[in-house]
Design a protein around this motif. Structure first.
Motif, PDB file in Angstrom:
ATOM      1  N   THR A  21      10.595-121.023  74.706  1.00  0.00           N
ATOM      2  CA  THR A  21      11.910-120.448  74.941  1.00  0.00           C
ATOM      3  C   THR A  21      11.916-118.986  74.525  1.00  0.00           C
ATOM      4  O   THR A  21      11.519-118.642  73.401  1.00  0.00           O
ATOM      5  CB  THR A  21      12.999-121.199  74.152  1.00  0.00           C
ATOM      6  N   PHE A  22      12.356-118.130  75.440  1.00  0.00           N
ATOM      7  CA  PHE A  22      12.438-116.693  75.186  1.00  0.00           C
ATOM      8  C   PHE A  22      13.909-116.325  74.973  1.00  0.00           C
ATOM      9  O   PHE A  22      14.758-116.576  75.835  1.00  0.00           O
ATOM     10  CB  PHE A  22      11.881-115.910  76.377  1.00  0.00           C
ATOM     11  N   HIS A  23      14.187-115.713  73.841  1.00  0.00           N
ATOM     12  CA  HIS A  23      15.544-115.269  73.529  1.00  0.00           C
ATOM     13  C   HIS A  23      15.609-113.759  73.733  1.00  0.00           C
ATOM     14  O   HIS A  23      14.832-113.004  73.132  1.00  0.00           O
ATOM     15  CB  HIS A  23      15.900-115.636  72.088  1.00  0.00           C
ATOM     16  N   LEU A  24      16.546-113.328  74.565  1.00  0.00           N
ATOM     17  CA  LEU A  24      16.664-111.918  74.935  1.00  0.00           C
ATOM     18  C   LEU A  24      17.858-111.279  74.246  1.00  0.00           C
ATOM     19  O   LEU A  24      18.859-111.938  73.962  1.00  0.00           O
ATOM     20  CB  LEU A  24      16.790-111.782  76.453  1.00  0.00           C
ATOM     21  N   SER A  25      17.760-109.982  74.012  1.00  0.00           N
ATOM     22  CA  SER A  25      18.838-109.255  73.337  1.00  0.00           C
ATOM     23  C   SER A  25      19.995-108.939  74.270  1.00  0.00           C
ATOM     24  O   SER A  25      21.076-108.570  73.823  1.00  0.00           O
ATOM     25  CB  SER A  25      18.295-107.958  72.731  1.00  0.00           C
ATOM     26  N   GLY A  26      19.777-109.060  75.559  1.00  0.00           N
ATOM     27  CA  GLY A  26      20.821-108.804  76.542  1.00  0.00           C
ATOM     28  C   GLY A  26      20.460-109.424  77.869  1.00  0.00           C
ATOM     29  O   GLY A  26      19.357-109.958  78.052  1.00  0.00           O
ATOM     30  N   ARG A  27      21.367-109.387  78.810  1.00  0.00           N
ATOM     31  CA  ARG A  27      21.117-109.942  80.138  1.00  0.00           C
ATOM     32  C   ARG A  27      19.939-109.227  80.798  1.00  0.00           C
ATOM     33  O   ARG A  27      19.888-107.997  80.813  1.00  0.00           O
ATOM     34  CB  ARG A  27      22.360-109.784  81.020  1.00  0.00           C
ATOM     35  N   ASP A  28      19.006-109.991  81.319  1.00  0.00           N
ATOM     36  CA  ASP A  28      17.843-109.390  81.969  1.00  0.00           C
ATOM     37  C   ASP A  28      17.352-110.284  83.097  1.00  0.00           C
ATOM     38  O   ASP A  28      16.521-111.180  82.901  1.00  0.00           O
ATOM     39  CB  ASP A  28      16.721-109.144  80.963  1.00  0.00           C
ATOM     40  N   ALA A  29      17.876-110.042  84.281  1.00  0.00           N
ATOM     41  CA  ALA A  29      17.495-110.831  85.456  1.00  0.00           C
ATOM     42  C   ALA A  29      16.058-110.566  85.872  1.00  0.00           C
ATOM     43  O   ALA A  29      15.469-111.352  86.628  1.00  0.00           O
ATOM     44  CB  ALA A  29      18.439-110.510  86.620  1.00  0.00           C
TER      45      ALA A  29
ATOM     46  N   GLN B 189      19.767-104.419  84.917  1.00  0.00           N
ATOM     47  CA  GLN B 189      19.072-105.663  84.580  1.00  0.00           C
ATOM     48  C   GLN B 189      19.997-106.868  84.506  1.00  0.00           C
ATOM     49  O   GLN B 189      19.523-108.003  84.428  1.00  0.00           O
ATOM     50  CB  GLN B 189      18.340-105.488  83.243  1.00  0.00           C
ATOM     51  N   GLN B 190      21.291-106.656  84.531  1.00  0.00           N
ATOM     52  CA  GLN B 190      22.217-107.764  84.348  1.00  0.00           C
ATOM     53  C   GLN B 190      22.487-108.550  85.620  1.00  0.00           C
ATOM     54  O   GLN B 190      23.063-109.631  85.574  1.00  0.00           O
ATOM     55  CB  GLN B 190      23.546-107.244  83.792  1.00  0.00           C
TER      56      GLN B 190
ATOM     57  N   ARG C 208      24.141-116.795  81.357  1.00  0.00           N
ATOM     58  CA  ARG C 208      24.244-115.494  80.682  1.00  0.00           C
ATOM     59  C   ARG C 208      22.990-114.632  80.833  1.00  0.00           C
ATOM     60  O   ARG C 208      22.984-113.460  80.487  1.00  0.00           O
ATOM     61  CB  ARG C 208      24.552-115.696  79.202  1.00  0.00           C
ATOM     62  N   LEU C 209      21.887-115.219  81.324  1.00  0.00           N
ATOM     63  CA  LEU C 209      20.620-114.510  81.518  1.00  0.00           C
ATOM     64  C   LEU C 209      20.060-113.945  80.212  1.00  0.00           C
ATOM     65  O   LEU C 209      19.417-112.897  80.181  1.00  0.00           O
ATOM     66  CB  LEU C 209      20.778-113.373  82.537  1.00  0.00           C
ATOM     67  N   THR C 210      20.273-114.650  79.112  1.00  0.00           N
ATOM     68  CA  THR C 210      19.758-114.212  77.813  1.00  0.00           C
ATOM     69  C   THR C 210      18.785-115.213  77.187  1.00  0.00           C
ATOM     70  O   THR C 210      18.184-114.909  76.163  1.00  0.00           O
ATOM     71  CB  THR C 210      20.908-113.951  76.824  1.00  0.00           C
ATOM     72  N   VAL C 211      18.654-116.393  77.790  1.00  0.00           N
ATOM     73  CA  VAL C 211      17.697-117.395  77.306  1.00  0.00           C
ATOM     74  C   VAL C 211      16.892-117.891  78.499  1.00  0.00           C
ATOM     75  O   VAL C 211      17.459-118.378  79.482  1.00  0.00           O
ATOM     76  CB  VAL C 211      18.399-118.582  76.621  1.00  0.00           C
TER      77      VAL C 211
END
Length: 519
Positions: free
Chosen positions: A152-160, A457-458, A93-96
């Motif tokens: 661990t970095f948790h992102l608010s949205g997909r960020d490749a 970014q997705q 999901r590219l969010t973690v």
């Protein structure tokens, strides 16, 4: 042996090509020479605290005295582990995003580095949120968690693009016991784990960096002691070079000096020409009350600017006209400003202003950093705009650190700022420059552009983002929060006694002082 060498460093191919020289001439000898290598630059350090600056001079320092989880190898665009042993997205999901730190890391002081130091470094940077800090680079970062050596970095949205951002100066790891959580660290002390230790620092004058024996990471070989000398103006740097007070120069020599280098051989000099992507934009303060708050005024300025006159005049042909936000050589580059404003036209500008009921001449302030070349650029812009009879321009020249503070506070209606990509991806020219809460602090925001930035970014496959990048550039040409002026190559000069200067810079924002050695 040839005394003059021109090297072209091709970043996008991940290959370094040397023209007209045998490789043996660029390698260090076995002879012992212990005196420092002196490097001259006009890039100032705004802050030694990585939470406090987002500029080329500061980040050049950070890449030597601090360490990030990831870094870039010379000439390559995919980051590799540095402070990290391994990193990667969790799931698809590219969010973690998760990294495991090396177990043999310590700060130069000897204190062991743990995941809590990494977590702390990011949390304080986002919390301090300085007016010229790097926090705009992480709009998707929601939370950082640490468990031993695992972060661990948790992102608010997909960020490749998130791994690329970790490899920048914004990802610098600091010692949580010596850097305050809610304020920038004062003084000139640095507690990092990079390849160098800052032994002596005189703001605006010099910095002495010595190899850090505790460093462990992506760099296999320690460098030599380096003394960086800082110059306020390019002419001063050129004079120091002529007097042999520096062995290497990088950013910025005067355009006339570089042009002369381009014209013919110089005895005992090596010139490295890197296909980087430094750009320069005329930025507009769109806050209420500014002369540039109305879109029609900004569009009118864009309609009359003559880029070739700027590139051949003040810059002596050492830069190339730029007609879009994303420069040539980067994914999705277009010519959106040329498409919308193909030739300088007073008639077009006059119509734009008349249709918007804007009274002329439009009076506004134009700010720039103190420097002979930037002053000449501002004078050319003033001349072009005032010759139309539609504008009246007051030019203000300000020292660099004050200049940053003033444009962030909205004290200019327009201001010129150079831009270097933070990482080798087109996102480095979109989110930080025209996204919400952008680093230019010009008050501009656009829901359309923000949605397009999120869309780019997705994609892990960056080629799939091309259409969205082109749409962003079309919107920028329509809304005109800025006007692209030019892009240029990156030049490094060195004497023939120094090896490794071809690796000092490759456009990724990393200053590889450890590559320099005596021949």
């Amino acid at each position: 042996m040839r005394s003059t060498v021109r090297l072209r460093v091709l970043v996008t191919c991940g290959v370094v090509l040397a023209a007209g020289i045998g490789g043996w001439q660029l390698l260090p000898s076995d002879d012992v020479r212990t005196d420092p290598i002196t490097v001259g630059t006009t890039d100032e350090v705004t802050s030694l605290d990585p939470a406090g600056a987002y500029d080329a001079g500061s980040w050049a320092m950070y890449s030597n005295v601090y360490q990030s989880l990831l870094t870039f190898k010379p000439g390559f665009t995919t980051p590799v582990p540095d402070a990290a042993e391994s990193c990667g997205f969790v799931g698809t999901r590219l969010t973690v995003y998760q990294c495991t730190l090396r177990d043999d890391l310590s700060f130069a002081s000897g204190r062991k580095i743990t995941g809590d130091d990494v977590r702390y470094s990011f949390e304080r940077m986002l919390a301090i949120k300085t007016d010229v800090g790097p926090q705009p680079l992480f709009p998707t970062l929601k939370k950082v968690a640490a468990d031993g050596q695992k972060v661990t970095f948790h992102l608010s949205g997909r960020d490749a693009t998130f791994p690329l951002k970790l490899a920048t100066g914004a990802g610098s790891i600091v010692d949580r016991t010596t850097y305050p959580a809610r304020a920038l660290r004062g003084g000139n002390a640095v507690d990092g784990s990079g390849p160098y230790v800052l032994k002596d620092y005189r703001p605006g004058v010099s910095a002495r960096l010595e190899p850090n024996p505790r460093y462990r990471g992506a760099i296999a070989k320690a460098g030599r002691t380096v003394v960086v000398k800082y110059f306020k103006e390019s002419e001063q740097l050129a004079e120091a070079w002529k007097k042999k007070q520096v062995e290497v120069t990088h950013r910025q020599m005067p355009p006339a000096f570089i042009n002369a280098m381009e014209q013919g051989p110089q005895q005992g000099v090596r010139v490295t020409e890197a296909a980087s992507a430094e750009t320069r934009n005329l930025n507009f303060n769109v806050r209420p009350g500014s002369a540039m708050a109305k879109k029609a005024v900004r569009q009118a300025v864009a309609a009359v600017i003559d880029r070739p006159a700027i590139t051949t005049g003040p810059y002596k042909g050492t830069v190339e006209p730029l007609y879009s936000l994303i420069p040539q050589g980067f994914l999705g580059h277009s010519t959106s400003f040329y498409d919308r404003y193909p030739e300088p036209s007073t008639d077009t500008a006059k119509k734009l202003l008349k249709d918007a009921d804007v009274e002329t001449p439009v009076k506004f302030t134009l700010g720039h950093r103190e420097d002979v070349t930037y002053a000449a650029e501002a004078a050319e812009l003033k001349k072009q705009l005032e010759e139309t009879g539609l504008f009246e321009v007051e030019v203000r020249s300000v020292a660099w650190q004050s200049f940053q503070k003033k444009y962030a506070a909205g004290e200019f209606d327009a201001y010129t700022v150079g831009w270097l990509p933070d990482f080798p991806d087109s996102d480095s020219f979109t989110a930080p420059l025209v996204g919400k809460d952008n680093t230019l602090h010009n008050g501009f925001s656009s829901p359309v552009i923000d949605a397009l930035i999120t869309a780019t970014q997705q994609y892990g496959d960056r080629a799939r983002a091309v259409a969205d990048f082109k749409s962003i550039q079309a919107e920028v040409a329509k809304e005109v929060p800025l006007v692209p002026l030019w892009q240029k190559k990156d030049y490094v000069l060195s004497t023939e006694a120094v090896a490794g200067s071809q690796y000092l810079s490759d456009g990724t924002g990393i200053w590889r002082l450890w590559e320099l050695s005596w021949i």
